[in-house]
Design an enzyme around this catalytic site. Sequence first.
Site, PDB file in Angstrom:
ATOM      1  N   ARG A  74       2.837  -1.645   5.260  1.00 11.32           N
ATOM      2  CA  ARG A  74       1.463  -1.678   4.765  1.00 11.32           C
ATOM      3  C   ARG A  74       1.456  -1.229   3.305  1.00 11.32           C
ATOM      4  O   ARG A  74       1.881  -0.121   2.999  1.00 11.32           O
ATOM      5  CB  ARG A  74       0.576  -0.756   5.608  1.00 11.32           C
ATOM      6  CG  ARG A  74      -0.817  -0.595   5.040  1.00 11.32           C
ATOM      7  CD  ARG A  74      -1.757   0.254   5.910  1.00 11.32           C
ATOM      8  NE  ARG A  74      -3.014   0.432   5.192  1.00 11.32           N
ATOM      9  CZ  ARG A  74      -3.473   1.604   4.771  1.00 11.32           C
ATOM     10  NH1 ARG A  74      -2.843   2.727   5.029  1.00 11.32           N
ATOM     11  NH2 ARG A  74      -4.606   1.667   4.089  1.00 11.32           N
ATOM     12  N   HIS A 118      -7.223   0.228  -2.364  1.00  7.27           N
ATOM     13  CA  HIS A 118      -6.822   1.601  -2.077  1.00  7.27           C
ATOM     14  C   HIS A 118      -7.116   2.442  -3.327  1.00  7.27           C
ATOM     15  O   HIS A 118      -6.221   2.971  -3.969  1.00  7.27           O
ATOM     16  CB  HIS A 118      -5.342   1.653  -1.671  1.00  7.27           C
ATOM     17  CG  HIS A 118      -4.956   2.882  -0.894  1.00  7.27           C
ATOM     18  ND1 HIS A 118      -4.294   2.837   0.321  1.00  7.27           N
ATOM     19  CD2 HIS A 118      -5.122   4.199  -1.161  1.00  7.27           C
ATOM     20  CE1 HIS A 118      -4.063   4.066   0.752  1.00  7.27           C
ATOM     21  NE2 HIS A 118      -4.554   4.916  -0.125  1.00  7.27           N
ATOM     22  N   GLU A 164     -10.075   3.995   3.590  1.00  8.61           N
ATOM     23  CA  GLU A 164     -10.797   5.263   3.657  1.00  8.61           C
ATOM     24  C   GLU A 164     -12.044   5.306   2.769  1.00  8.61           C
ATOM     25  O   GLU A 164     -12.119   6.080   1.813  1.00  8.61           O
ATOM     26  CB  GLU A 164      -9.862   6.424   3.297  1.00  8.61           C
ATOM     27  CG  GLU A 164      -8.661   6.518   4.208  1.00  8.61           C
ATOM     28  CD  GLU A 164      -7.823   7.760   3.957  1.00  8.61           C
ATOM     29  OE1 GLU A 164      -8.041   8.430   2.942  1.00  8.61           O
ATOM     30  OE2 GLU A 164      -6.963   8.072   4.787  1.00  8.61           O
ATOM     31  N   ASN A 290      -6.592   6.195   9.966  1.00  4.96           N
ATOM     32  CA  ASN A 290      -5.544   7.103   9.515  1.00  4.96           C
ATOM     33  C   ASN A 290      -5.796   8.438  10.203  1.00  4.96           C
ATOM     34  O   ASN A 290      -6.940   8.783  10.483  1.00  4.96           O
ATOM     35  CB  ASN A 290      -5.614   7.269   7.995  1.00  4.96           C
ATOM     36  CG  ASN A 290      -5.461   5.937   7.258  1.00  4.96           C
ATOM     37  OD1 ASN A 290      -5.002   4.958   7.832  1.00  4.96           O
ATOM     38  ND2 ASN A 290      -5.858   5.908   5.996  1.00  4.96           N
ATOM     39  N   TYR A 292      -4.355  12.660  10.210  1.00  7.73           N
ATOM     40  CA  TYR A 292      -3.438  13.704   9.742  1.00  7.73           C
ATOM     41  C   TYR A 292      -3.582  15.036  10.480  1.00  7.73           C
ATOM     42  O   TYR A 292      -2.612  15.721  10.720  1.00  7.73           O
ATOM     43  CB  TYR A 292      -3.622  13.932   8.232  1.00  7.73           C
ATOM     44  CG  TYR A 292      -3.095  12.769   7.424  1.00  7.73           C
ATOM     45  CD1 TYR A 292      -1.760  12.691   7.073  1.00  7.73           C
ATOM     46  CD2 TYR A 292      -3.929  11.715   7.049  1.00  7.73           C
ATOM     47  CE1 TYR A 292      -1.259  11.610   6.360  1.00  7.73           C
ATOM     48  CE2 TYR A 292      -3.442  10.631   6.335  1.00  7.73           C
ATOM     49  CZ  TYR A 292      -2.099  10.584   5.991  1.00  7.73           C
ATOM     50  OH  TYR A 292      -1.614   9.510   5.304  1.00  7.73           O
ATOM     51  N   GLU A 350      -2.022   5.254   8.999  1.00 13.30           N
ATOM     52  CA  GLU A 350      -1.357   6.331   8.258  1.00 13.30           C
ATOM     53  C   GLU A 350      -1.240   7.553   9.138  1.00 13.30           C
ATOM     54  O   GLU A 350      -2.201   7.930   9.811  1.00 13.30           O
ATOM     55  CB  GLU A 350      -2.158   6.752   7.013  1.00 13.30           C
ATOM     56  CG  GLU A 350      -2.102   5.814   5.858  1.00 13.30           C
ATOM     57  CD  GLU A 350      -2.939   6.310   4.666  1.00 13.30           C
ATOM     58  OE1 GLU A 350      -3.076   7.535   4.481  1.00 13.30           O
ATOM     59  OE2 GLU A 350      -3.456   5.443   3.958  1.00 13.30           O
TER      60      GLU A 350
END
Length: 466
Positions: A74, A118, A164, A290, A292, A350
């Site tokens: 990606r 992005h 995002e 994504n 985290y 991600e």
Amino acid sequence: MTTKRPFTWGAATSAFQIEGSGEIGQRGTSIWDVFCEIPGKIAGGANGLRSCNHVSHYRDDVALMKALNLQGYRFSISWPRVLPEGTGTVNQAGLDFYDRLVDELIAADIAPYVTLYHWDLPQALQMKLGGWEHPDTARHFADYSRLIFDRIGDRVSHWFTINEPWCVAYFGYFNGAFAPGVQDRRRGFQVGHQLLRAHALAVAAFRAGGYRGEIGINLNCEFMYPASDTIDDRDAAQRALIDMAGWFGDPVWFGDYPNEMRSAYGDLIPQFSDEDQKLVKQSIDFIATNYYFSDLVSAAPGENPMGYIRRSDPNRPKTAMGWPIVAEGLESLLIWLTQRYGNLPVYLTENGMAKENEIVEDGFVHDPERIDYIRTHFESARRAVEKGVDLRGYFVWSLIDNLEWAHGFAKRFGLVHCDFETQVRTIKDSGLWYADWIARGGWNAIESPQHLDSNSAGERESCMES
Ligand code: GCO
């Protein structure tokens, strides 16, 4: 019954973070170039002019992906490399670069997963129109997207419009930590709205153009666990999820912002015109998110319009970003998204961990913590799959150490180490581990999903009641 579904193990990057400005096509200036010039905005005074110089090293980098056994990659396209003014004259050399990159990937049997935006908006659009605040920027984005579909769409079957949007609006316009550094909530919601229009217009162009493949938007959301078992905290955690994932997830599926946000923020939340609403509703073929970390949420009336407060669990180990490591939060998030939006295919676009001061010793970079991080998150995602989430791909952030936005170069997320001075690349232990994981078949067999009890009909009412 067990059927094997297609699944892609990959890694992710973005243009501004790895490319460098590069000889190839001499890209135009982006809002991040300008932001990096403002003293004090980027740790260490770093900028994106060189970074991993991927435009010169892309063949080596695809060879590294091959060495990692990646099945998908990606990456994002730099809008100002292709259209230095954001619109108008095409920089052919810039467009050719992505064409060659895609060819190189296909030749290596690595599927390209392309992000159209992005965060590196052409500065020209910021200057001329005021960037994302202006409705015409959304239209220009759709034109730029069409240009990309036309050029590489014959070889790409997975597209993401905007990475995002929450970060663009929140960090770019609420707290100003990211480009363009504005601090004004009303303008932030306006930008979020235009990002949704931009996404919807690009998707409409994609669908009308008869290109092959599927398209979506990359959400980002921390999972929000209630800080206690009280009803108030449990409700607050749901509101926090809606505030973050629902802000963009609800419009692209249900066609409007969550009711909870409208009641809390009042007229700060923009209205969709009938035409825009038709375009934005169900404008995704899959959910992409994504992930985290996760936080703990308590009810806190008056703390913010949605009445909650977040903190990180003090008992968790933290990454170099200061983010608590909460592997099970990935399972919870994937299930939450599937329950809210229905049994759409899901991509985790991600996930990864930052470290500092990573060094190459005798040709190796030892990063057992990162191996542990990705392994436990793989296991967490697997539990979500076992519970019915239709996960189709997993992309580790990141292929290679790169410019971590306002944090500069100190936070290293790569499976591959980059010496930014010499441009020497070294596969870290985590990269070797991942290569082996993929070679052994990942989870080996991904079972066909059971159907999660969801409100997939696309009716926001049924969702709100559940
Ligand atoms: C983001 C971006 C990436 C980051 C990564 C680590 O999530 O902020 O998509 O560009 O580098 O997530 O912060």
